[in-house]
Structures are given as structure tokens and as C-alpha cells.
Write a protein that holds these residues in place. Structure first.
Motif, mmCIF file in Angstrom:
data_model
loop_
_atom_site.group_PDB
_atom_site.id
_atom_site.type_symbol
_atom_site.label_atom_id
_atom_site.label_comp_id
_atom_site.label_asym_id
_atom_site.label_seq_id
_atom_site.Cartn_x
_atom_site.Cartn_y
_atom_site.Cartn_z
ATOM 1 N N TYR A 1 -4.189 -6.347 14.890
ATOM 2 C CA TYR A 1 -4.183 -5.426 13.753
ATOM 3 C C TYR A 1 -3.827 -4.020 14.203
ATOM 4 N N GLU B 1 0.925 -6.229 -3.742
ATOM 5 C CA GLU B 1 -0.459 -5.839 -3.442
ATOM 6 C C GLU B 1 -1.137 -5.342 -4.712
ATOM 7 N N TRP C 1 -2.776 -17.074 4.427
ATOM 8 C CA TRP C 1 -3.836 -16.550 5.303
ATOM 9 C C TRP C 1 -4.957 -17.594 5.389
ATOM 10 N N TRP D 1 -0.803 -3.108 8.463
ATOM 11 C CA TRP D 1 -1.358 -2.825 7.130
ATOM 12 C C TRP D 1 -1.272 -1.319 6.935
ATOM 13 N N ILE E 1 -7.912 2.738 9.676
ATOM 14 C CA ILE E 1 -8.832 2.012 8.787
ATOM 15 C C ILE E 1 -10.204 1.832 9.427
ATOM 16 N N ASP F 1 -3.363 -1.502 12.495
ATOM 17 C CA ASP F 1 -3.901 -0.400 11.684
ATOM 18 C C ASP F 1 -5.260 0.055 12.214
ATOM 19 N N TYR F 2 -5.770 -0.596 13.269
ATOM 20 C CA TYR F 2 -7.049 -0.196 13.852
ATOM 21 C C TYR F 2 -6.828 0.985 14.827
ATOM 22 N N GLU G 1 -2.689 0.932 4.482
ATOM 23 C CA GLU G 1 -3.552 1.821 3.695
ATOM 24 C C GLU G 1 -3.542 3.241 4.256
ATOM 25 N N ASP H 1 -5.506 -14.648 0.747
ATOM 26 C CA ASP H 1 -6.684 -14.027 1.352
ATOM 27 C C ASP H 1 -7.509 -13.270 0.324
ATOM 28 N N GLU H 2 -8.739 -13.045 0.707
ATOM 29 C CA GLU H 2 -9.639 -12.124 0.001
ATOM 30 C C GLU H 2 -9.529 -12.221 -1.521
ATOM 31 N N HIS I 1 -5.450 -9.931 -4.571
ATOM 32 C CA HIS I 1 -4.555 -8.799 -4.283
ATOM 33 C C HIS I 1 -3.427 -8.724 -5.315
ATOM 34 N N TRP J 1 -6.224 -14.860 10.496
ATOM 35 C CA TRP J 1 -6.419 -13.405 10.653
ATOM 36 C C TRP J 1 -7.862 -13.032 10.917
ATOM 37 N N ARG K 1 0.850 -1.206 0.000
ATOM 38 C CA ARG K 1 0.000 0.000 0.000
ATOM 39 C C ARG K 1 0.875 1.242 0.000
HETATM 40 C C1 TNX Z 1 -7.488 -7.390 5.467
HETATM 41 S S1 TNX Z 1 -5.609 -9.437 6.685
HETATM 42 C C2 TNX Z 1 -6.462 -7.701 4.595
HETATM 43 C C3 TNX Z 1 -5.557 -6.635 4.125
HETATM 44 C C4 TNX Z 1 -5.988 -5.272 4.612
HETATM 45 C C5 TNX Z 1 -6.400 -5.374 6.059
HETATM 46 C C6 TNX Z 1 -6.762 -4.062 6.663
HETATM 47 C C7 TNX Z 1 -5.591 -9.811 5.233
HETATM 48 C C8 TNX Z 1 -5.022 -11.094 5.003
HETATM 49 N N1 TNX Z 1 -6.111 -8.990 4.290
HETATM 50 O O1 TNX Z 1 -5.467 -6.678 2.727
HETATM 51 O O2 TNX Z 1 -4.937 -4.390 4.455
HETATM 52 O O3 TNX Z 1 -7.513 -6.237 6.165
HETATM 53 O O4 TNX Z 1 -6.958 -4.151 8.044
#
Ligand code: TNX
Length: 755
Positions: free
Chosen positions: A414, A187, A372, A464, A429, A416-417, A466, A322-323, A260, A389, A158
Motif C-alpha cells: 500500500y 468510487e 478484492w 490509493w 492515510i 498510500d501509507y 485519498e 471490497d468493503e 464504493h 489486500w 478519489r
Molecule cells: C481500503 S483496499 C480500500 C480502499 C482505500 C484503501 C486505503 C481496498 C480494496 N479498499 O478503498 O482507498 O483501503 O488504504
């Protein structure tokens, strides 16, 4: 009881010597065993720093110790510090024996010796200096880590961080005995590592034209118009890996797949499923452009890993996982044909196939795979290590399956919270994760049977980025919580206690401030406990750490050093604003907090029944929904909002001693699709004559409102009744194209005002 006593002793000690440590204990993470002895060792300009032949101490540490002496007394005691290796005991363990004439650091191995020196250095940083020498109380420390994996992850995707920032982070990690640096190198928004075979990764994927300003959810979006990017050359990587290794830190690279991956696809569109020309994204969130499971993609990823592997001696390579939205795979003829060819029943199975293939490849190179927790979906690769996570669920499941696990739940890890609900925090975030909550983390959850504990390798804090683009912000967001996590991962559970830790932490924060490194410090915050009483609301105020005194006002003005001192709980019986703040020696500390109490009929009601909130988001307890206090307008985990367990409807039945004439009910619902939180579709009020049979009185439909984080839902309803029920239906699944698509949505409720 033990806690109470510690609290009393602490407040006495700290009120006399507000910022000093307890009985000379200064080390973070707290060592496993400390046996005190009488006397002091005085470290001065004449202390001899020796080493026997068998040891190897990094030269920068020897230099540090010598430098530390330069400003000290040149005519001090004739004493010495010696270092040896014992080659016995647990790896990374050490003994630090401090007697008046000698400090003897013995490492169980070189790593242990390194940590023994780190503890010694902490004494030199935090013990008082007098007459030109630093006095270290005599004691014997026998120390070793609780977990072998103690990690910090940094997201370089990021925002690109210069090598110097990373070195500072590695220094901090070494000081606090972390041994693994997980480097998130690719990313959607940027590819950060030189790969010679694919030059467009450096010329295109490493750069984005601009970046969204402010929070991603804020509309309309505003961009900074500045090109951002960069990548690490192989020389940079070698430098970082060597720097880390000198500090007993292993670097695990992460190359994200199959999601990602937009930045890479922007340079090589053939890696995606759509073939469309893309730009490197300039905003955040989960992107739909993911690697297509084609042979071209596998060749690309294998080529990338072939260049990555020789740079990192780590036994592990992290492949993300992840995601990964499955929309494009569903629509892609190629992805569907792979599923058919391999006999895969759905896209989750396709992701599992993808990861298994990469694991097989890594094995040929002698490397192990980490991913993840999404890599559990569709079936785990045979020897994969899971990084949990999304809470600890994935970790528990993987450990049961006999896989190794690194616990890194967003609920505790986390960085970044937000760290507090108090106003004035820099943009984050979302969420909330206090230092105390991090400290309360145990990577081995109660529900895990003993025989699976060996699979929990340890834990990791994640940075993280962002919303973290500068070094000062990284320090502010990460370091305080990192120190709490260091103790979670090192110190025996039985020794962990938040208050004594907080005293040490405050000292470390103050020390780093003198080096111009600013940590966040929320230790002076005040925690209110709200209890509904028959005639109003009782507000008890507890300082985060018992230092100084709490002062408050009830007239809406900011507390001053002359405002009333809080001693006993306050009973609020009418609309009141309580403002309160900590003061130490008449100086305001931390931030003021404000409690807005607005009474309503619900306060006097009895709760006949109520849906049990989710374990993680319990809100302000049993009566939290009717306590006269509304939840934060921006954060759902502020301790007021209650999360309803996904998939369950919500109901609350109230009764009074006599009939009430009610005009309606108003409640708040949180609205934050990024965090998987949605508004309910409707709400209904029921009444009853007997408290048993309820019939519908009023209802209201709720239409989604994308622009507000919280919505006040008003249900006008003229009724006279002794019993009411308010209900909302179970939430549905999250639609495609939204973060968390396919999972069940959350409902967050607060103050249900009966007026
Ligand atoms: C989830 S944790 C994500 C990241 C983001 C993060 C922000 C994870 C494996 N994926 O891509 O940056 O939340 O908190």
C-alpha cells in the motif's frame, strides 16, 4: 554471515565512492543472471543502431536511442547494437550480450525484446559518461520475470488524474518492467469513465462539490470549497490503453460493486436500497450507500460493462467487491426478498450471489473476473481470481481452493501509507510501509504448499489517492516503493538482497531528480535497536544503508557535522534524549531521529509471562512494552506498538528480585477506529505473594475517547509486591457503521510504565 560480509564490503566501497553502484550493476529490477566479461562497450554518436527484419521495436524506443546519441561523441568507435527475436525461452525473457564491438539484444518474444531494451536504456542512463561516450561493462545478462502478473493500481476515483500523469506512471512502470495497470475507475467520491447510456454518470457522478482537507479523522472537518472531478472519455481510454500496450502493459479496468458506489447512486437513486437523494461524498471512509441487488441494478451494471469491455483488450475485468457494508441490505425489503427467492442464508451469501451473477455475465463476453478478497465471503464465484489486500490470508485461502490469486496485501503493497516515522512527512492515510518492508515481500508465502504456487500469478502495488491529489505527491508516495516491488516481482528470490538494491535505488533516485522527478528517499535513515540491560537501556544505531557516518547528541540539540560520531552502542541509565542523523562528507542526509528514554521500575523486572503479540505487529520485541520508550503518538506500526491478536485477552506478569513499592501503572493504548483499533474497556492489576496465585488489586474502566489517537491510561495502585500482573479483556467485534464492522477489533499497547 553473508549479510555481514556484504555489509562490510559495501561500507568500504560506498565510503570511497559514496554514490556509485556495485561492480557496474545498475539495473532495477536486478536481472536473473549476469555473467561479467572483460572490457567495455562505448556507446557514442557513431554507434550503429540496427535491427533485423523479424523484430518489431516500438518506434519511440528507437527514437530514444537515437536522441541519446545526439550529445555524444560523433567520432567514437565503430560499434553496433542489434536486436533479434529468438522465439524460444520464457515469455518476456531476453538476453543482453554486451561485448566491446557489439550489443546484441535477443528477445524470447516481443515482450522480452522490449525488456531487453529497457535494461539497455538503464545502462545508458546510469553508466558514467566520459570522453563523449557511455561505457557499458561487458557482460551477458540472461533475464526473465519471476511472476507473470506485475501490477500497479491507481485510484482515479478519489482524485481524477489527467491523462499526462497516467502516461508518466505507465512510463515508469515500463522502465521497471511492470506489465499490468489496474485502473480503479469508480468510487464513492467519483465516477471516472464515460458511459453513453447513462449521461448522469458524467454530469453528476463525476463531480463532487468540495473535498475534506487534512486527515479524515481530524475533527472538526474542514473542506476546500472547490469543485473537483472529471472523467475519461472513451477516446482518452483508447489513448491510455494504446500507450500502455506499446509498453507491454495490459490495462485492467475496475468497476466497483456492490460497495464504493455512492457516486453512481447519487446520479441514479434507484440503484440504491433507500431511494434517498444523495450527493457525491466529499470525505473519505467506507460508505453505507451500496447498490441494491435489484434487477434495475443488474441491468445498469451489465450495460456499463457492455460499454467498458470493448475498450479494454485485457482478459480480466475487476469488479471490486471490497468493503460493502451490509446495513442497507439488512434493512431493505428488496434485498431480503432476493435472499428469500434465491435461498440465501445471509447478506454475505447475497454478496456472493451478486458477484457470481456478474461473473456469469462477464463470461458471456469472454472476460474473467477479478475481485478484492471480500469476494471469498459467502462463497467464491466459480472462476474468480482473488486480489488479496487484507494481508495474504485471503490469497492463501483462495489458492487452496484452486483459484488464481494476485497478492496485494496492505502490509507490503500500500503505497498510500507512511514510509517512515520520521517527522516532516506529507500527510498520508496512516500506517507505515518502508521501502525495505516492500522489498522483503514474497508473494508466495511459506505456508503455501508447492502444488498451489502456480495459482499465485504475481503481485501488485496500490496507489490509493485519498491523500494523493497531485503528481509530485504521487511520485513521492509511489515511485521508491514501486522500484522495490519491481524487484520482488521480477528477480529470483535467491538474488534479492536489500543493501545492494538500496545502492542501485539511490542511484536511480538521483537520476530521476535530474529529470525533476522527485522520489522519496529514506535510505539515510537510522534504525535504533533497543536492548534492556540491568542498569538501563542500550541503544544501537544502524544506518538504513551504510553510507557515511552517524552523528548524535545527548543534550537535546540537533546533530551537526561536528557532533560525536557513533561507533558503539550507547548505554542510557537516566532520562535522556538521543538525537541522531546520518552525515555523508559532512553533509546531513535524511532526517534526524530522536529517542526519548524515560526509565521506570518495569525496566528491571523479569517477565514471567506475556501474551504473544500478533505476528504482524510484534512491537519492539519481548521487552518492548517495558523498555522506557513510548510508541509514536500518530502511528501504530512504528515498531514500538504491539498488536494483540484480535479475540485474545492481554496479560503480562512481572517479577522483581525483591518487593517493590509501586504507586501505579500507566500504559498507552492506540485509538484508531479507521484502522480497526479500539481502546480496551478496562484494565486490571493483580498482585501475588508467590508468583503463581494472583488476586485483583486495582482496576480502571476506560471510556471511548474519539478524539485522541493514543490514550495514556493511568491506574493508580499503591501496592508493595514482588509480583504483578496487568490484564485487559479480549476486544469485542467492531460495531456496525464503523470500518471493518463485524470483524474483531484490535488492541495496540505500548509502554507499560510501572511507577
Ligand atoms: C481500503 S483496499 C480500500 C480502499 C482505500 C484503501 C486505503 C481496498 C480494496 N479498499 O478503498 O482507498 O483501503 O488504504
Amino acid at each position: 554471515m553473508k549479510k555481514k560480509l556484504t555489509q562490510i564490503i559495501l561500507s568500504v566501497i560506498v565510503s570511497i565512492m559514496p554514490f556509485y553502484s556495485l561492480s557496474g550493476q545498475v539495473i532495477i529490477p536486478l536481472p536473473s543472471q549476469i555473467v561479467s566479461a572483460p572490457g567495455f562497450f562505448y556507446f557514442s554518436g557513431t554507434t550503429k543502431i540496427g535491427s533485423d527484419e523479424s523484430t518489431r521495436i516500438p518506434s519511440y524506443l528507437q527514437t530514444y536511442l537515437k536522441q541519446r546519441q545526439t550529445a555524444l561523441n560523433a567520432n567514437g568507435n565503430a560499434n553496433e547494437i542489434i536486436f533479434t527475436l529468438s522465439n524460444q525461452g520464457l515469455s518476456e525473457g531476453y538476453e543482453l550480450k554486451i561485448s566491446p564491438n557489439k550489443i546484441h539484444v535477443t528477445g524470447n518474444d516481443e515482450k522480452g525484446l522490449f525488456y531487453g531494451i529497457q535494461s539497455l536504456i538503464q545502462f545508458l542512463q546510469h553508466q558514467p559518461l566520459s570522453n563523449g561516450s557511455i561505457s557499458i561493462p561487458c557482460q551477458t545478462i540472461t533475464d526473465q520475470p519471476r511472476f507473470g502478473y506485475r501490477g500497479i493500481m491507481l485510484d482515479a476515483g478519489r482524485y481524477f488524474q489527467p491523462v499526462s500523469y497516467i502516461k508518466e506512471l505507465l512510463d515508469m512502470m515500463a522502465t521497471y518492467k511492470f506489465n499490468t495497470f489496474h485502473w480503479h475507475l469508480t468510487e464513492d467520491q467519483g465516477w471516472r469513465v464515460e458511459i453513453e447510456k447513462y449521461p448522469k454518470l458524467m454530469s453528476k457522478s463525476a463531480w463532487r462539490s468540495e473535498t475534506v482537507i487534512g486527515h479524515h479523522n481530524q475533527k472538526p472537518r474542514v473542506y476546500d470549497g472547490e469543485k473537483h472531478g472529471g472523467y475519461y472519455t472513451k477516446a482518452d481510454i483508447r489513448e491510455i490503453v494504446a500507450y500502455a500496450s506499446e509498453r507491454n502493459i495490459t490495462v485492467i479496468p475496475e468497476i466497483e460493486m456492490p460497495g464504493h458506489a455512492t457516486a453512481a447512486i447519487a446520479a441514479y437513486p434507484e440503484l440504491g436500497c433507500t431511494g434517498k437523494t444523495l450527493e457525491v461524498p466529499t470525505d473519505w471512509g467506507v460508505k453505507e450507500d451500496v447498490y441494491c441487488p435489484s434487477e434495475a441494478t443488474f441491468t445498469f451494471l451489465e450495460d456499463v460493462l457492455t460499454e467498458i469491455i470493448p475498450l479494454f483488450p485485457s482478459p480480466y475485468i475487476h469488479i471490486g467487491g471490497d468493503e460493502c457494508p451490509k446495513k442497507q441490505w439488512k434493512e431493505s425489503a428488496l434485498a431480503q426478498s432476493v435472499m428469500k427467492r434465491e435461498g440465501l442464508k445471509d447478506e454475505d451469501a447475497l454478496q456472493s450471489y451478486f458477484i457470481k451473477r456478474m461473473e456469469a455475465f462477464l463470461k458471456t463476453k469472454g472476460k474473467k473476473l477479478i475481485g478484492w478478497d471480500e469476494i471469498l465471503e459467502g462463497g467464491l464465484a466459480p472462476d474468480a481470481t482473488v486480489m488479496s489486500w487484507r494481508g495474504i490470508k485471503g490469497g492463501i485461502e483462495a489458492a487452496h481452493l484452486g483459484h488464481d490469486v494476485i497478492m496485494s496485501p496492505n502490509t507490503f503493497c500500500y503505497f498510500d501509507y507512511y514510509q517512515t516515522d520520521a517527522p516532516g512527512e506529507p500527510l498520508a492515510i496512516g500506517g507505515k510501509l518502508t521501502v525495505e518492508k516492500v522489498y522483503s515481500f514474497d508473494p508466495i508465502p511459506d505456508e503455501l504448499p508447492a502444488e498451489t504456487h502456480k495459482h499465485i500469478l504475481g503481485g501488485q502495488g496500490n496507489i490509493w489517492t485519498e491523500y494523493i491529489s497531485t503528481l509530485p505527491k504521487l511520485r513521492y508516495m509511489a515511485y521508491t516503493r514501486m522500484l522495490a516491488l519491481s524487484e520482488v516481482l521480477w528477480t529470483p528470490v535467491a538474488k534479492k538482497e536489500f543493501l545492494p538494491f538500496a545502492v542501485r535505488l539511490n542511484k536511480h533516485i538521483d537520476y530521476w531528480k535530474t529529470k525533476n522527478i522527485e522520489f522519496a528517499n529514506h535510505l539515510f535513515e537510522i534504525k535504533p535497536t533497543l536492548t534492556t540491560k540491568e542498569i538501563g537501556l542500550e541503544v544501537a544505531l544502524t544506518p538504513f544503508v551504510p553510507w557515511g557516518e552517524i552523528r548524535y547528541t545527548l543534550d537535546g540539540t540537533e546533530p551537526k557535522s561536528t557532533s560525536a560520531v557513533y561507533t558503539n552502542p550507547l548505554l542510557l541509565t537516566k532520562k535522556t534524549v538521543v538525537k541522531t542523523q546520518s552525515f555523508v562528507q559532512n553533509q546531513a542526509k535524511g532526517h534526524p531521529i530522536s529517542i526519548d528514554f524515560l526509565p521506570h521500575k518495569g525496566l528491571q523486572a523479569k517477565i514471567l509471562s506475556k501474551t504473544t503479540p500478533s505476528k504482524t505487529y510484534k512491537g519492539a520485541g519481548e521487552r518492548g512494552l517495558i523498555n522506557g520508550i513510548s510508541g509514536s503518538k500518530t502511528q501504530f506500526n512504528d515498531g514500538e506498538w504491539q498488536g494483540v491478536t484480535p479475540g485474545e485477552p492481554f496479560s503480562m506478569k512481572l517479577s522483581w528480585t525483591e518487593k517493590q513499592s509501586i504507586k501505579g501503572i500507566q500504559f498507552h493504548a492506540f485509538n484508531d477506529p479507521e484502522s480497526w483499533i479500539y481502546l480496551p474497556s478496562e484494565a486490571t492489576i493483580y498482585t501475588s505473594q508467590d508468583g503463581t496465585t494472583f488476586s485483583k488489586a486495582c482496576e480502571t474502566k476506560i471510556t471511548e475517547n474519539k478524539d485522541t489517537k493514543t490514550l495514556a491510561v493511568d491506574i493508580p495502585c499503591k501496592i508493595t509486591s514482588q509480583f504483578i500482573e496487568i490484564k485487559t479483556p479480549a476486544m469485542g467485534t467492531i460495531p456496525v457503521n464503523r470500518p471493518g464492522a463485524g470483524n474483531q477489533a484490535w488492541l495496540f499497547l505500548d509502554e507499560i510504565r510501572v511507577y
